[in-house]
Design a protein around this motif. Sequence first.
Motif: not given
Length: 491
Positions: A1-19
């Motif tokens: 998978m594209e590196e950008d895709y992996i970064k985006l998914i991780f960022g979304l999950k982190l934001k979801q966990l934080r909120t």
Amino acid sequence: MEEDYIKLIFGLKLKQLRTAKGLSLFGLSKLTGLSKSYLNEIEKGKKYPKPDKIVILSEKLDVPYDHIVSLKLDNNLAPIGEILRSNILKEIPLEIFGIKESNLIDIVANAPAKVNAFISTIIEIAKHYSFGKESFYLASLRSFQEANNNYFDGVEQSVLKFATTYQIDLNRPILSKELEDILIEEYGYIIKESELGKYEALENLRSVFVPKTKTLLLADGIDERQRSFIYSKEIAYNFLEITDRLYTFPWIKFESFDHVLNNLYASYFAGALIIPKKELILQLETVFEKETFDEVLFLKMFEAFNASPESFYQRLTNILPKAFNIQNLFFLRFTHKADSEKYHLKKELHISHQHSPRAYETNEHYCRRWVSLKVLKDINKSKKTHEFDIQISNYVGDDTKYLVLSSATKDPFKDNQYRSISIGLLINKQLERKLKFLDDKAIKTQEVGVTCERCAIKDCKVRQAPAIILDKVAKNKKIEIIVEELNTKFG
């Protein structure tokens, strides 16, 4: 998978966990010892943390390491995964609409569950109907044209500059020989005819440009108007310094939205050069000021500008909204094979109003009362080179009327094939002020529908199919009324 895709998914999950923990970025920074700016970069998908940093985040947020690095998304973020996996954001020309990809992802990520369900539905519809990249590009282009009222002043000014630079007299018809000389002498073109005719598979192409040798190959049998338009487009690519372009006319395929947009600009330039704005406005004013519609005078404009009906009608969509403030209009191109009952809507443009018809109804039967289809029948019978008609179309049940002007011509590259070009103007107070001939009794008024399947006209002699969709709506309404009555009776 594209590196950008992996970064985006991780960022979304982190934001979801934080909120979910009720933490701000500042709070998470204080909890983990990681800087706020670093965490913000992670959540925006710009950075991916090293394993030791992920360990800290998983411990402080109380989630397993494997869960936080997994690419599997929770249900409320699933639509984001669908969008990213489909690569649609790489295909949508977001910059044209002033949207940043990161902002769009952020909006969708924070959307309520119902909004995400809607997004998932759109993706499923796109898959089901094979709504690919090309379809999206063309739909985006139409939206771009409609948002600008299909008028581009920068291109108009470039045409005037070109005319001054090359001493082109815009007050008389521009002939192809004059344009050909500029292509050869100024831009180093080599123009060859008869080559395309050697290949049966290229029968629909009018021109092919070979950039390496600047060779323009022309199809056999193109007339003076077509030749002028092709030459004008080639001049546009050079004068506007457009290098990211299509090389065939009509296009075969395009690889990017820039191809589609640059093709629009080159075509617009060609139309504005062949049909200059100032002269067109003067001639239209003469037609509009008459108490009755002067068909002969209207058709003389085609000859005055050395333009095909399609180029002329397209040019009207540029000028009418800007110069006459006639902004509610549509443009349609239909194709038709002789002795066939099928009519195909191949091109459409709708400015300022959601006009009928639209191309998504191609599986239904378009109303046979339209003047767009009538002129196709007429030219099939008469075998003339050009059939014209005008009609006031009254859409039954829609409370709208349009003045529709339509021309039909033979397709020069296909036997027994015809096409019609139409422009429809919404009849309102603005149009009544601009067009004095609207009360001309010689203009036929016709009650029309959109498609037979949706038409409320009773006893239509040219109906091609029963009004099954309209009948279904009526049946459901009747059921709804009976249910309401039962609720009242037993409630």
